[in-house]
Design a protein around this motif. Sequence first.
Motif, PDB file in Angstrom:
ATOM      1  N   PHE A 310      97.056  55.333 -59.398  1.00 22.01           N
ATOM      2  CA  PHE A 310      97.759  54.145 -59.874  1.00 22.01           C
ATOM      3  C   PHE A 310      96.932  52.885 -59.677  1.00 22.01           C
ATOM      4  O   PHE A 310      96.020  52.839 -58.857  1.00 22.01           O
ATOM      5  CB  PHE A 310      99.128  54.004 -59.198  1.00 22.01           C
ATOM      6  CG  PHE A 310      99.092  53.802 -57.714  1.00 22.01           C
ATOM      7  CD1 PHE A 310      99.160  52.523 -57.173  1.00 22.01           C
ATOM      8  CD2 PHE A 310      98.997  54.877 -56.844  1.00 22.01           C
ATOM      9  CE1 PHE A 310      99.135  52.329 -55.809  1.00 22.01           C
ATOM     10  CE2 PHE A 310      98.969  54.695 -55.468  1.00 22.01           C
ATOM     11  CZ  PHE A 310      99.044  53.418 -54.959  1.00 22.01           C
ATOM     12  N   LYS A 311      97.281  51.871 -60.471  1.00 20.72           N
ATOM     13  CA  LYS A 311      96.607  50.572 -60.370  1.00 20.72           C
ATOM     14  C   LYS A 311      97.354  49.701 -59.374  1.00 20.72           C
ATOM     15  O   LYS A 311      98.592  49.725 -59.327  1.00 20.72           O
ATOM     16  CB  LYS A 311      96.642  49.865 -61.719  1.00 20.72           C
ATOM     17  CG  LYS A 311      95.776  50.500 -62.764  1.00 20.72           C
ATOM     18  CD  LYS A 311      95.837  49.650 -64.022  1.00 20.72           C
ATOM     19  CE  LYS A 311      95.260  50.400 -65.199  1.00 20.72           C
ATOM     20  NZ  LYS A 311      95.728  49.837 -66.464  1.00 20.72           N
ATOM     21  N   SER A 312      96.599  48.919 -58.612  1.00 17.97           N
ATOM     22  CA  SER A 312      97.263  48.075 -57.621  1.00 17.97           C
ATOM     23  C   SER A 312      96.474  46.786 -57.409  1.00 17.97           C
ATOM     24  O   SER A 312      95.344  46.658 -57.873  1.00 17.97           O
ATOM     25  CB  SER A 312      97.339  48.834 -56.296  1.00 17.97           C
ATOM     26  OG  SER A 312      96.043  49.008 -55.769  1.00 17.97           O
ATOM     27  N   ASN A 313      97.100  45.859 -56.712  1.00 20.34           N
ATOM     28  CA  ASN A 313      96.393  44.704 -56.169  1.00 20.34           C
ATOM     29  C   ASN A 313      96.405  44.850 -54.666  1.00 20.34           C
ATOM     30  O   ASN A 313      97.480  44.993 -54.080  1.00 20.34           O
ATOM     31  CB  ASN A 313      97.107  43.400 -56.518  1.00 20.34           C
ATOM     32  CG  ASN A 313      96.738  42.922 -57.888  1.00 20.34           C
ATOM     33  OD1 ASN A 313      95.690  43.289 -58.412  1.00 20.34           O
ATOM     34  ND2 ASN A 313      97.600  42.115 -58.481  1.00 20.34           N
ATOM     35  N   VAL A 314      95.243  44.825 -54.060  1.00 22.73           N
ATOM     36  CA  VAL A 314      95.161  45.040 -52.613  1.00 22.73           C
ATOM     37  C   VAL A 314      94.627  43.783 -51.932  1.00 22.73           C
ATOM     38  O   VAL A 314      93.685  43.151 -52.424  1.00 22.73           O
ATOM     39  CB  VAL A 314      94.266  46.257 -52.288  1.00 22.73           C
ATOM     40  CG1 VAL A 314      93.980  46.354 -50.795  1.00 22.73           C
ATOM     41  CG2 VAL A 314      94.918  47.534 -52.784  1.00 22.73           C
ATOM     42  N   PHE A 315      95.238  43.449 -50.816  1.00 25.50           N
ATOM     43  CA  PHE A 315      94.777  42.337 -49.969  1.00 25.50           C
ATOM     44  C   PHE A 315      94.268  42.952 -48.679  1.00 25.50           C
ATOM     45  O   PHE A 315      94.986  43.695 -48.017  1.00 25.50           O
ATOM     46  CB  PHE A 315      95.957  41.402 -49.689  1.00 25.50           C
ATOM     47  CG  PHE A 315      95.600  40.145 -48.947  1.00 25.50           C
ATOM     48  CD1 PHE A 315      95.442  38.952 -49.622  1.00 25.50           C
ATOM     49  CD2 PHE A 315      95.443  40.150 -47.567  1.00 25.50           C
ATOM     50  CE1 PHE A 315      95.117  37.784 -48.935  1.00 25.50           C
ATOM     51  CE2 PHE A 315      95.117  38.988 -46.876  1.00 25.50           C
ATOM     52  CZ  PHE A 315      94.954  37.802 -47.572  1.00 25.50           C
TER      53      PHE A 315
END
Length: 410
Positions: A310-315
Amino acid sequence: MDQPTANIVIIGHLDHGKSTLIGRLLLDTHSLPNGKLREIRDAARELGKKTELAFLVDQLKEERQQERSIETTQASFRTAKRNYVLIDAPGHAEFITNMLTGASMADAAILIIDAYEGIKEQTRRHAYLIKLLGIQKVIMALNKMDLAKYQRRRFEVIKAGLTKFLQDLPIAPFATIPISAKEGENICRSSLRMKWYKGPPLLQALNRLPLDRKKQIKPLRFCVQDIYQLEKEKVVVGKVVSGTIQNGQHVMVLPLLKKTKVNLIKIYGADKKRAYAGENIGICLQDSKALRRGHIIAAENNFPVPLYSFKSNVFWISKEPLRINQPFLVRLMTQEVECVAEKIENPIDSSTLKITKGRTSELKFNQAAKVILNTKRPLVAENFSFIDELGRFVIERENRLQGVGIVNNV
Ligand code: GDP
């Protein structure tokens, strides 16, 4: 009391006044236990300290920690309109952990900024994080206005800088309020020292925040926390994350893709016909043999397909970077799945918001990026914008928090 409860997180740079504001809110809403103020004043005098509100909050925190109860590590107060729970966020990692432990996910945030010092690194990072975690309602409190002699000019200068930064994120603040947490100005009632400010004092702004209660009209997602064997029946305990669940409903257990039926719903031991988003309940299913913690239950005809990628935004908040193809653990509600990053793209520095275009092999401390994750076992998730609780996750290595992310799998 059947009033709604709002969870509020207070964030901002070190020493900008978070603890003092919590103390002030408790004091001015008469939420301190009887005699507590005097007791703490005496303790402070013995230690040769001034009774600062921050000291009071530290003392209360210590007492609560000694009680070792998760429920009480938060401060709460009540107004005529609502109850409030203040989520403590001393630093990055605590902030994220507290935010993601479900029960204390914030409905809104107060971003506190020292009107004397202005915006600092942590102000920016916290603002970035609340945006990432999907907290839409943010109140800006420009604190220590007493040090600026309550001057409008100081307020306007800081506000202008802040507005620009928030536009880049973007965050549209619900209110921007000049306050003095120490002196109690513009907290519970309008300050007579800042008559130039025409907006609401902090408490009034909080009471005006609209609370999102739209989760009931979303499709059913029930997150399994535990399974208990009670006499003859097995009770599946968990939280209705979204939608409603009712007796007799045909459901799908994920990621098993197994169909079954709800036989009974229990809330606080009593049998119920139906339960709603936000409620913690127990259910008995026709077949709960293979069920375990981490499973998600949805309606038989409306369920998310379990994901292997899956695609994500990670911090990223660890000094040790996130690297392509190095395994780590993703925790999403009660699910735990081993993952690797396949692709890291367009890293952004969370304090300057500067983007480095293109692919990279690692994500560094305090950077965020678009990341494609591959999972070892199927993961049940939703787009963060659809059902936020099933769309945010934490990343751990060796039991240590390394990062936080949201699912953007459009
Ligand atoms: P935190 O690290 O954000 O929790 O900040 P604290 O609440 O511990 O406050 C840091 C210092 O700033 C303490 O010495 C407070 O007394 C002081 N402080 C907090 N609010 C105000 C304020 O409104 N005016 C002034 N003059 N000092 C304040």
